[in-house]
Design a protein around this motif. Structure first.
Motif, PDB file in Angstrom:
ATOM      1  N   ALA A  36       0.830  -1.208   0.000  1.00 38.77           N
ATOM      2  CA  ALA A  36       0.000   0.000   0.000  1.00 38.77           C
ATOM      3  C   ALA A  36       0.861   1.254   0.000  1.00 38.77           C
ATOM      4  CB  ALA A  36      -0.931   0.000   1.206  1.00 38.77           C
ATOM      5  N   GLN A  37       1.932   1.235   0.774  1.00 38.37           N
ATOM      6  CA  GLN A  37       2.843   2.384   0.791  1.00 38.37           C
ATOM      7  C   GLN A  37       3.506   2.580  -0.565  1.00 38.37           C
ATOM      8  OE1 GLN A  37       5.134   0.946   4.216  1.00 38.37           O
ATOM      9  NE2 GLN A  37       4.600   2.819   5.329  1.00 38.37           N
ATOM     10  N   VAL A  38       3.863   1.488  -1.213  1.00 38.08           N
ATOM     11  CA  VAL A  38       4.463   1.589  -2.548  1.00 38.08           C
ATOM     12  C   VAL A  38       3.455   2.171  -3.535  1.00 38.08           C
ATOM     13  CG1 VAL A  38       5.448   0.299  -4.479  1.00 38.08           C
ATOM     14  CG2 VAL A  38       6.090  -0.293  -2.139  1.00 38.08           C
ATOM     15  N   CYS A  39       2.211   1.755  -3.448  1.00 38.51           N
ATOM     16  CA  CYS A  39       1.164   2.298  -4.333  1.00 38.51           C
ATOM     17  C   CYS A  39       1.031   3.811  -4.158  1.00 38.51           C
ATOM     18  CB  CYS A  39      -0.164   1.610  -4.064  1.00 38.51           C
ATOM     19  SG  CYS A  39      -0.259  -0.098  -4.635  1.00 38.51           S
ATOM     20  N   VAL A  40       1.093   4.274  -2.913  1.00 35.59           N
ATOM     21  CA  VAL A  40       1.018   5.714  -2.653  1.00 35.59           C
ATOM     22  C   VAL A  40       2.240   6.424  -3.235  1.00 35.59           C
ATOM     23  CG1 VAL A  40       1.005   7.500  -0.866  1.00 35.59           C
ATOM     24  CG2 VAL A  40      -0.428   5.466  -0.608  1.00 35.59           C
ATOM     25  N   LYS A  41       3.419   5.813  -3.086  1.00 40.95           N
ATOM     26  CA  LYS A  41       4.634   6.386  -3.671  1.00 40.95           C
ATOM     27  C   LYS A  41       4.517   6.463  -5.190  1.00 40.95           C
ATOM     28  CE  LYS A  41       8.687   5.082  -2.047  1.00 40.95           C
ATOM     29  NZ  LYS A  41       9.788   4.197  -1.594  1.00 40.95           N
ATOM     30  N   ILE A  42       3.930   5.440  -5.804  1.00 42.52           N
ATOM     31  CA  ILE A  42       3.741   5.436  -7.256  1.00 42.52           C
ATOM     32  C   ILE A  42       2.792   6.553  -7.670  1.00 42.52           C
ATOM     33  CG2 ILE A  42       2.782   4.137  -9.210  1.00 42.52           C
ATOM     34  CD1 ILE A  42       3.817   1.585  -7.798  1.00 42.52           C
ATOM     35  N   GLY A  43       1.683   6.704  -6.935  1.00 46.46           N
ATOM     36  CA  GLY A  43       0.720   7.758  -7.251  1.00 46.46           C
ATOM     37  C   GLY A  43       1.322   9.148  -7.117  1.00 46.46           C
TER      38      GLY A  43
ATOM     39  N   ILE B 156      -3.985   8.833 -11.287  1.00 47.70           N
ATOM     40  CA  ILE B 156      -5.386   9.125 -11.595  1.00 47.70           C
ATOM     41  C   ILE B 156      -6.313   8.397 -10.629  1.00 47.70           C
ATOM     42  CG2 ILE B 156      -7.215   8.789 -13.311  1.00 47.70           C
ATOM     43  CD1 ILE B 156      -5.102   9.275 -15.484  1.00 47.70           C
ATOM     44  N   LEU B 157      -6.042   7.127 -10.386  1.00 49.04           N
ATOM     45  CA  LEU B 157      -6.883   6.344  -9.471  1.00 49.04           C
ATOM     46  C   LEU B 157      -6.884   6.924  -8.060  1.00 49.04           C
ATOM     47  CD1 LEU B 157      -5.873   2.759 -10.660  1.00 49.04           C
ATOM     48  CD2 LEU B 157      -8.119   3.827 -10.932  1.00 49.04           C
ATOM     49  N   GLN B 158      -5.792   7.555  -7.672  1.00 49.81           N
ATOM     50  CA  GLN B 158      -5.700   8.167  -6.348  1.00 49.81           C
ATOM     51  C   GLN B 158      -6.168   9.621  -6.338  1.00 49.81           C
ATOM     52  OE1 GLN B 158      -1.791   7.510  -4.589  1.00 49.81           O
ATOM     53  NE2 GLN B 158      -1.729   5.421  -5.365  1.00 49.81           N
ATOM     54  N   GLY B 159      -6.683  10.088  -7.477  1.00 47.01           N
ATOM     55  CA  GLY B 159      -7.204  11.449  -7.559  1.00 47.01           C
ATOM     56  C   GLY B 159      -6.129  12.518  -7.599  1.00 47.01           C
ATOM     57  N   GLN B 160      -4.906  12.129  -8.007  1.00 50.59           N
ATOM     58  CA  GLN B 160      -3.808  13.087  -8.002  1.00 50.59           C
ATOM     59  C   GLN B 160      -3.469  13.615  -9.394  1.00 50.59           C
ATOM     60  OE1 GLN B 160      -0.481  12.442  -5.201  1.00 50.59           O
ATOM     61  NE2 GLN B 160      -1.242  10.352  -4.953  1.00 50.59           N
TER      62      GLN B 160
ATOM     63  N   ILE C  69       0.784  -1.494 -27.243  1.00 54.79           N
ATOM     64  CA  ILE C  69      -0.559  -1.698 -26.695  1.00 54.79           C
ATOM     65  C   ILE C  69      -0.520  -2.747 -25.591  1.00 54.79           C
ATOM     66  CG2 ILE C  69      -2.913  -2.450 -27.216  1.00 54.79           C
ATOM     67  CD1 ILE C  69      -2.457  -1.350 -30.076  1.00 54.79           C
ATOM     68  N   GLY C  70       0.201  -3.838 -25.822  1.00 56.74           N
ATOM     69  CA  GLY C  70       0.336  -4.866 -24.798  1.00 56.74           C
ATOM     70  C   GLY C  70       1.021  -4.344 -23.548  1.00 56.74           C
ATOM     71  N   ASN C  71       2.077  -3.539 -23.734  1.00 57.84           N
ATOM     72  CA  ASN C  71       2.767  -2.943 -22.592  1.00 57.84           C
ATOM     73  C   ASN C  71       1.829  -2.063 -21.772  1.00 57.84           C
ATOM     74  OD1 ASN C  71       6.010  -2.363 -24.253  1.00 57.84           O
ATOM     75  ND2 ASN C  71       5.135  -4.230 -23.396  1.00 57.84           N
ATOM     76  N   ILE C  72       0.985  -1.298 -22.453  1.00 53.26           N
ATOM     77  CA  ILE C  72       0.024  -0.433 -21.754  1.00 53.26           C
ATOM     78  C   ILE C  72      -0.952  -1.271 -20.944  1.00 53.26           C
ATOM     79  CG2 ILE C  72      -1.911   1.156 -22.088  1.00 53.26           C
ATOM     80  CD1 ILE C  72      -0.357   2.307 -24.497  1.00 53.26           C
ATOM     81  N   VAL C  73      -1.486  -2.321 -21.551  1.00 55.15           N
ATOM     82  CA  VAL C  73      -2.431  -3.193 -20.836  1.00 55.15           C
ATOM     83  C   VAL C  73      -1.759  -3.831 -19.617  1.00 55.15           C
ATOM     84  CG1 VAL C  73      -3.809  -5.313 -20.996  1.00 55.15           C
ATOM     85  CG2 VAL C  73      -3.838  -3.655 -22.869  1.00 55.15           C
ATOM     86  N   GLY C  74      -0.528  -4.310 -19.786  1.00 55.40           N
ATOM     87  CA  GLY C  74       0.187  -4.924 -18.677  1.00 55.40           C
ATOM     88  C   GLY C  74       0.366  -3.980 -17.509  1.00 55.40           C
ATOM     89  N   ALA C  75       0.672  -2.708 -17.810  1.00 49.39           N
ATOM     90  CA  ALA C  75       0.903  -1.719 -16.756  1.00 49.39           C
ATOM     91  C   ALA C  75      -0.392  -1.222 -16.129  1.00 49.39           C
ATOM     92  CB  ALA C  75       1.690  -0.540 -17.316  1.00 49.39           C
ATOM     93  N   VAL C  76      -1.366  -0.891 -16.982  1.00 49.94           N
ATOM     94  CA  VAL C  76      -2.600  -0.271 -16.479  1.00 49.94           C
ATOM     95  C   VAL C  76      -3.476  -1.287 -15.748  1.00 49.94           C
ATOM     96  CG1 VAL C  76      -4.724   0.920 -17.123  1.00 49.94           C
ATOM     97  CG2 VAL C  76      -2.570   1.518 -18.255  1.00 49.94           C
ATOM     98  N   ILE C  77      -3.772  -2.393 -16.412  1.00 47.77           N
ATOM     99  CA  ILE C  77      -4.717  -3.364 -15.843  1.00 47.77           C
ATOM    100  C   ILE C  77      -4.065  -4.236 -14.781  1.00 47.77           C
ATOM    101  CG2 ILE C  77      -6.292  -5.270 -16.349  1.00 47.77           C
ATOM    102  CD1 ILE C  77      -7.121  -2.529 -17.517  1.00 47.77           C
ATOM    103  N   PHE C  78      -2.929  -4.840 -15.116  1.00 47.89           N
ATOM    104  CA  PHE C  78      -2.357  -5.852 -14.229  1.00 47.89           C
ATOM    105  C   PHE C  78      -1.494  -5.269 -13.106  1.00 47.89           C
ATOM    106  CE2 PHE C  78      -3.441  -8.159 -18.071  1.00 47.89           C
ATOM    107  CZ  PHE C  78      -4.117  -9.247 -17.532  1.00 47.89           C
ATOM    108  N   MET C  79      -1.200  -3.970 -13.189  1.00 46.58           N
ATOM    109  CA  MET C  79      -0.463  -3.350 -12.093  1.00 46.58           C
ATOM    110  C   MET C  79      -1.284  -2.241 -11.427  1.00 46.58           C
ATOM    111  SD  MET C  79       2.307  -5.008 -11.515  1.00 46.58           S
ATOM    112  CE  MET C  79       3.013  -3.846 -10.358  1.00 46.58           C
ATOM    113  N   ALA C  80      -1.527  -1.137 -12.133  1.00 43.88           N
ATOM    114  CA  ALA C  80      -2.187   0.012 -11.501  1.00 43.88           C
ATOM    115  C   ALA C  80      -3.577  -0.334 -10.977  1.00 43.88           C
ATOM    116  CB  ALA C  80      -2.259   1.170 -12.498  1.00 43.88           C
TER     117      ALA C  80
ATOM    118  N   TYR D 203      -5.482  -2.815  -2.536  1.00 46.82           N
ATOM    119  CA  TYR D 203      -5.053  -2.059  -1.346  1.00 46.82           C
ATOM    120  C   TYR D 203      -5.747  -0.704  -1.226  1.00 46.82           C
ATOM    121  CZ  TYR D 203      -1.445  -5.619  -1.247  1.00 46.82           C
ATOM    122  OH  TYR D 203      -0.798  -6.820  -1.188  1.00 46.82           O
ATOM    123  N   LYS D 204      -6.931  -0.590  -1.829  1.00 45.61           N
ATOM    124  CA  LYS D 204      -7.620   0.700  -1.862  1.00 45.61           C
ATOM    125  C   LYS D 204      -7.850   1.268  -0.472  1.00 45.61           C
ATOM    126  CE  LYS D 204     -11.765   3.038  -3.583  1.00 45.61           C
ATOM    127  NZ  LYS D 204     -13.014   2.887  -4.364  1.00 45.61           N
TER     128      LYS D 204
END
Length: 286
Positions: free
Chosen positions: A7-14, A96-100, A257-268, A275-276
């Motif tokens: 969760a802390q890493v997700c916040v750092k990413i955002g 974006i998901l974190q409203g930032q 396109i595959g790279n975008i899907v991998g990052a957006v869907i399977f990570m972000a 961990y919302k």
């Protein structure tokens, strides 16, 4: 060594994603140019270091050596703060998901960084093609070296996807690739010291390269290096397969396109979903 929770890493990413989206275009472009160069440096090392390995130890070891050398590029990107499109494909959506941040800022970041990565990769492709991939006699006639022959073989393989199933294969390899790339960045952000970050990056990147997945920015170097080297040395590669058109239509469009899907869907998206509650609590406590 301090480690951060998911969760802390997700916040750092955002938070990092918000900062990236607010960079001035010139600054962002230079950072992206450098990232393209650094990824190409890792790709060039992997090309040279893996030359001839498969002939003696088999294709599996050849791929393993390629994978073991390539991560130098992402280490340089992460530790110097350069801007890599495939990483930003996770950073901006998490912001974006974190409203930032906003979709407008995401598009701005992705377009500028993609162009910068491309130009940096092409810059390195020219330097290496006229450097270690060829030798020149006194009359200015070039001969392709063993490393150049390896570069052409890599490039040819990367544009040898044909028909709808070939395109689907590149797309799936693109998803798997950036899933691992973003996991490498995620793990690096979970550590607070340089050696831990390097180790965290190394193994997921080695896994994606050794497995034969497709990374759009790396391919912005691999394919042009093969095309340019082949042209310099009047090589034997089939130019109907290996050319500037097939670079895009047989690989980079679909791997992107595959790279975008991998990052957006399977990570972000997935990590934000998992961990919302903790992410929201951490953001409120800031």
């Amino acid at each position: 060594m301090v480690t951060f929770s998911p969760a802390q890493v997700c916040v750092k990413i955002g938070t990092a994603g918000k900062s990236k989206c607010c960079l001035p275009a010139g600054n962002m472009f230079v950072r992206a140019f450098l990232a393209g160069v650094y990824i190409a440096m890792g790709a060039a090392l992997a090309t040279v270091g893996s030359t001839g390995v498969a002939d003696f130890l088999g294709p599996g070891f050849g791929q393993l050596i390629t994978g073991a050398l390539f991560p130098v590029g992402l280490v340089l990107v992460v530790l110097t703060g350069a801007e890599l499109f495939t990483g930003d494909a996770m950073f901006a959506p998490m912001a974006i998901l974190q409203g930032q941040s906003t979709l407008k800022h995401l598009v701005y970041l992705w377009v500028v960084v993609y162009i910068g990565n491309l130009i940096g990769s092409l810059f390195m492709a020219v330097l290496v093609s006229y450097g270690p991939y060829t030798v020149w006699d006194a009359a200015g006639v070039a001969t392709i070296t063993a490393f150049g022959t390896r570069a052409i073989a890599i490039a040819t393989a990367k544009v040898s996807y044909f028909g709808p199933m070939g395109i689907l294969s590149v797309f799936f390899k693109g998803i798997l690739c950036n899933w691992l790339v973003c996991l490498a960045i995620f793990l690096a952000l979970a550590a607070d010291e340089v050696i831990s970050k390097i180790v965290a990056i190394w193994f997921p990147i080695m896994a994606f390269v050794a497995s034969g997945y497709e990374h759009c920015v790396a391919n912005m170097y691999f394919i042009p290096a093969g095309i340019i080297t082949n042209a310099i040395g009047n090589g034997s590669a089939n130019t109907e397969i290996l050319n500037w058109g097939t670079m895009w239509t047989s690989n980079i469009i679909w791997s992107t396109i595959g790279n975008i899907v991998g990052a957006v869907i399977f990570m972000a998206v997935i990590y934000y979903y998992c961990y919302k509650t903790e992410i929201c609590a951490l953001c409120e406590a800031k």
